[in-house]
Design an enzyme around this catalytic site. Structure first.
Site, PDB file in Angstrom:
ATOM      1  N   ALA A   2      -1.973   1.158   3.527  1.00 41.84           N
ATOM      2  CA  ALA A   2      -2.472   1.146   2.175  1.00 41.84           C
ATOM      3  C   ALA A   2      -1.564   1.948   1.311  1.00 41.84           C
ATOM      4  O   ALA A   2      -1.711   3.005   1.602  1.00 41.84           O
ATOM      5  CB  ALA A   2      -3.829   1.388   1.898  1.00 41.84           C
ATOM      6  N   THR A  61      -4.322   5.383   4.938  1.00 41.42           N
ATOM      7  CA  THR A  61      -3.649   5.544   3.538  1.00 41.42           C
ATOM      8  C   THR A  61      -2.225   5.849   3.753  1.00 41.42           C
ATOM      9  O   THR A  61      -1.810   6.534   4.878  1.00 41.42           O
ATOM     10  CB  THR A  61      -4.424   6.689   2.812  1.00 41.42           C
ATOM     11  OG1 THR A  61      -3.940   8.064   3.557  1.00 41.42           O
ATOM     12  CG2 THR A  61      -5.683   6.803   2.942  1.00 41.42           C
ATOM     13  N   ASP A  62      -1.441   5.741   2.842  1.00 40.63           N
ATOM     14  CA  ASP A  62      -0.017   6.139   2.739  1.00 40.63           C
ATOM     15  C   ASP A  62      -0.337   7.604   2.522  1.00 40.63           C
ATOM     16  O   ASP A  62      -1.298   8.085   2.284  1.00 40.63           O
ATOM     17  CB  ASP A  62       0.616   5.754   1.423  1.00 40.63           C
ATOM     18  CG  ASP A  62       2.118   5.617   1.627  1.00 40.63           C
ATOM     19  OD1 ASP A  62       2.786   6.412   2.555  1.00 40.63           O
ATOM     20  OD2 ASP A  62       2.849   4.871   1.002  1.00 40.63           O
ATOM     21  N   ALA A  63       0.839   8.419   2.404  1.00 41.71           N
ATOM     22  CA  ALA A  63       0.993   9.882   2.466  1.00 41.71           C
ATOM     23  C   ALA A  63       0.084  10.175   1.221  1.00 41.71           C
ATOM     24  O   ALA A  63       0.373  10.069   0.155  1.00 41.71           O
ATOM     25  CB  ALA A  63       2.241  10.451   2.256  1.00 41.71           C
ATOM     26  N   SER A  64      -0.940  11.372   1.690  1.00 32.17           N
ATOM     27  CA  SER A  64      -1.882  11.598   0.473  1.00 32.17           C
ATOM     28  C   SER A  64      -1.338  13.007  -0.616  1.00 32.17           C
ATOM     29  O   SER A  64      -2.122  13.300  -1.488  1.00 32.17           O
ATOM     30  CB  SER A  64      -3.259  12.276   1.001  1.00 32.17           C
ATOM     31  OG  SER A  64      -2.891  13.525   1.735  1.00 32.17           O
TER      32      SER A  64
END
Length: 568
Positions: free
Chosen positions: A239, A286-289
Site C-alpha cells: 500500500a 505498508t510502503d516505507a514508514s
C-alpha cells in the site's frame, strides 16, 4: 476473516495447523514483532544485526544492496537468529540487480514497454526470481503496477510498464509468470503501490500522494489492474502513502477532508475497496514508514499501530526500533489494534510464510540455498537476456534532421557532455556510467573530448565547429522529486554544457534513465531513450547510433512532455 485454504495461500490442514500453533505459542512481544519488517543499513556482517532479530522478533527483513556473497551471508545469519523463519525481501524492479549489486539488469518497466515484448518482461521476472532466490531472498516487492498518466511523474517514470491499464496488465503479468517459473525457489509475489501512482507529479517521500481519479474511472483503470492480479493469485500488495479522496468519500460519506488518509491508514480503502470489492485475501504491507506521505498524517505513536488497525498486516521499517516497537505494543494494549485485527495480520504473515514453504524448509534446514547457487547470478544466459532486452528496447524518439548514422569514419571527433542528478540520495545517483560511456565510445573508434568543470565560456563558435564533428549528450539523471519534476540541472547558469551547440554541429541526446527530458532539451534534433546505464545498453546504443543495428524500441505520447517544439 482470513481463509488460509483459499487464494492466494492454498494451505492444507497441516500447514494451517502450523500457522495456528505457532501463533498460539507466541508471547505478546513475539506477536508484535512479527508485524515489523526491519531494514539493515551499513555493514551487513555486523553482529548487532542478529541481535535486532532476536530482541524484536521481526517478521521480515530488508537490506541495503551489497555484493552477492555479503547478502547471502547476511540473510543466512538473520535466518539462524530468528525463532520463526523470516520473510527476506528485495526490490527487483529490473532483474537481479535489485537483490545484489552484481545481479543482472534485464529491463525496467519503461524499457519493457518500449520493447513491446512480453518475453522481455518474462525474462525480467525470471532473472529476478533466480538471482534473488540464490541469495536466500523469498519475497519480491515488484513489479510496480502503477500507470504513467502524468509524464511529470518521476517516481514511477521508469518503473511503470505503460500509460494504459492494458499495457500494465500485459507486461506485469508476464513478469510475474517469469518470477513463478524461476525454478530455484518459491518467491512470494507482491505488486505496488495501491491505490496507484502515476496520476500526479509529486513524491510520497516528501508529501502525501494523491490519486484524484473518481470511483468509476479508478475502477476502469487501476482497479482493473489490481482485480486482474488478485484473480490470478497475487500473494501480497504494498500500500502506498497515496490518498484517494473521491473514492474514500464515496465509501465513507461521513469523512471530513481532514480525516482522509493515505491508503496505508485508510480502512475504507484497505477493507471496503481492496478486501471486500476486489476480493483480496492476501497480505498487505505498508510502503516505507519514513516517507512524509505517512509521517505527516499524524504523530508516529498513532500511525505505527494505526496502519495495522486500518488493515495493513505488516509495517515496513523501524524509525527507532525500541520506540516503534513500544508504539505498536501500546497500540495493542490501548485497544487501537484489536485481538481480531492482530490475529488476522498474524495469520496472513504466517500464512504467507507457509505458502512459500518456509516452515518446512526451516524444519529440514533448507531455508538457505546451497552457496554454489550464487553461480546463477550474472550467468551468461542472463546476460544474453539483458542483451536481447536492450536490442528491443533502445528507442530512437526523434531524428528530424536525419543526422544518423554517426560513425568514427564520418564524425571521428566527439564532444561528450555527461549529465547527472544530485550525487547520492535514495536512488544512488553517481557518475559511474560516465566512464562506461567514454570507454564504449573509444572502443567504437571515436576520439572523445569529455566536457568537464563548470565553464561558462563557449569560446569561438567557428573554432568549436572546426574542432568537433558531433556532440553526444548522455543523461543519467537520478534522484527523487524534490521539485515538481526531477529535471536536468546544468552545472551552472548558462554553463557551456547547455545545448547551445545543437544548431552548430550534429547533436545526439541519449537518456539512460528518465523518459521525459524533452521538457529541458526540446531543441535537440536527435533524441534516444536508452532505458539503462549498463555497459550492455550503452554499447548497443552506440552501435545503433553508428547504424550497425536498427532501433527497435517504441514510445508513447508522454515522451513529448506536451512541448510542441519537441517534435520539430
Amino acid at each position: 476473516m482470513v481463509d488460509l485454504k483459499a487464494k492466494p495461500f492454498y494451505l492444507n490442514d497441516e500447514d494451517i495447523k502450523w500457522v495456528k500453533d505457532t501463533i498460539s505459542e507466541m508471547s505478546l512481544e513475539e506477536k508484535i514483532g512479527q508485524l515489523f519488517i526491519t531494514r539493515i543499513h551499513g555493514d551487513l556482517a555486523d553482529p548487532e544485526n542478529a541481535e535486532i532479530v532476536k530482541k524484536y522478533h521481526v517478521g521480515g527483513i530488508r537490506y541495503a544492496s551489497k555484493g552477492s556473497n555479503q547478502v547471502y551471508n547476511f540473510i543466512k545469519d538473520m535466518q539462524a537468529a530468528s525463532k520463526i523463519p523470516l520473510l527476506a525481501a528485495a526490490n527487483c524492479d529490473n532483474g537481479g540487480d535489485g537483490a545484489a549489486t552484481d545481479g543482472t539488469f534485464i529491463a525496467s518497466g519503461a524499457m519493457t514497454e518500449a520493447s513491446e515484448s512480453e518475453e522481455v518482461a518474462y525474462n525480467a521476472g525470471l532473472v529476478s526470481g533466480r538471482e534473488e532466490a540464490a541469495l536466500g531472498v523469498n519475497w519480491n516487492f515488484d513489479p510496480s503496477v502503477d500507470i504513467l498518466y502524468n509524464w511529470r511523474n518521476t517516481i514511477v517514470n521508469t518503473r511503470a510498464y505503460g500509460n494504459t491499464p492494458e499495457k500494465v496488465i500485459k507486461y506485469t503479468s508476464a513478469y510475474l509468470e517469469g518470477l513463478k517459473d524461476s525454478e530455484v525457489a518459491e518467491i512470494a509475489t507482491c505488486v505496488k503501490h495501491f491505490p496507484g501512482d502515476g496520476v500526479e507529479e509529486r513524491d510520497q517521500h516528501l508529501v502525501l500522494g494523491i490519486n484524484d481519479f473518481g470511483p468509476e474511472k479508478w475502477d476502469q483503470t487501476f482497479g482493473k489492474v489490481y482485480k486482474h492480479h488478485i484473480d490470478n493469485g497475487l500473494m501480497s500488495i504494498m500500500a502506498g502513502h497515496i490518498a484517494m479522496p473521491e473514492y474514500s468519500k464515496k465509501l465513507n460519506p461521513e469523512l471530513t477532508e481532514q480525516e482522509i488518509m493515505p491508503a496505508t491508514l485508510a480502512p475504507e480503502l484497505l477493507n471496503d475497496l481492496l478486501r471486500d470489492k476486489l476480493g483480496f485475501n492476501g497480505l498487505v504491507v505498508t510502503d516505507a514508514s519514513h516517507m512524509l506521505g505517512m509521517t505527516a498524517a499524524m504523530p508516529r505513536k498513532d500511525y505505527v499501530p494505526g496502519a495495522i488497525a486500518a488493515g495493513c498486516d505488516m509495517f515496513l521499517f523501524f524509525n527507532d526500533k525500541e520506540e516503534d516497537f513500544q508504539f505498536m505494543l501500546d497500540g495493542y494494549k490501548n485497544g487501537v489494534i484489536t485481538d481480531q485485527r492482530l490475529n488476522e495480520a498474524l495469520e496472513r504473515i504466517l500464512g504467507l510464510k507457509a505458502a512459500i514453504n518456509l516452515h518446512q524448509k526451516a524444519e529440514s534446514d533448507e531455508l538457505m540455498p546451497a552457496e554454489e547457487k550464487l553461480d546463477l547470478i550474472g550467468q551468461d544466459e542472463h546476460h544474453q537476456m539483458a542483451a536481447d532486452a536492450a536490442d528491443k528496447g533502445i528507442t530512437l524518439v526523434k531524428d528530424s534532421l536525419d543526422q544518423l548514422p554517426i560513425t568514427p569514419e564520418t564524425h571521428p571527433r566527439i564532444k561528450l557532455y555527461y549529465l547527472y542528478g544530485e550525487l547520492g540520495g535514495i536512488y544512488n545517483s553517481d557518475t559511474s556510467s560516465r566512464d562506461r560511456v567514454v570507454e564504449e565510445l573509444e572502443k567504437a573508434g571515436f576520439e572523445v573530448d569529455l566536457n568537464e568543470g563548470e565553464a561558462r565560456e563557449k569560446g569561438k563558435i567557428m573554432e568549436y565547429r572546426d574542432k568537433y564533428d558531433a556532440a553526444f549528450v548522455f543523461a543519467d539523471v537520478r534522484g527523487y522529486a524534490q521539485q515538481n519534476n526531477y529535471r536536468i540541472k546544468w552545472k551552472a547558469p548558462m554553463a557551456n554544457e547547455v545545448p547551445w551547440y545543437a544548431a552548430e554541429i550534429p547533436t545526439v541526446f541519449v537518456s539512460l534513465n528518465y523518459t521525459n527530458h524533452f521538457i529541458d532539451v526540446p531543441m535537440v534534433k536527435t533524441f534516444i531513450n536508452a532505458h539503462g546505464n549498463t555497459s550492455e545498453v550503452i554499447r548497443q546504443t552506440i552501435e545503433k547510433i553508428m547504424g550497425k543495428s536498427k532501433f527497435k524500441g517504441s514510445y508513447n505520447e508522454n515522451v513529448w512532455c506536451d512541448i510542441w517544439e519537441a517534435k520539430r
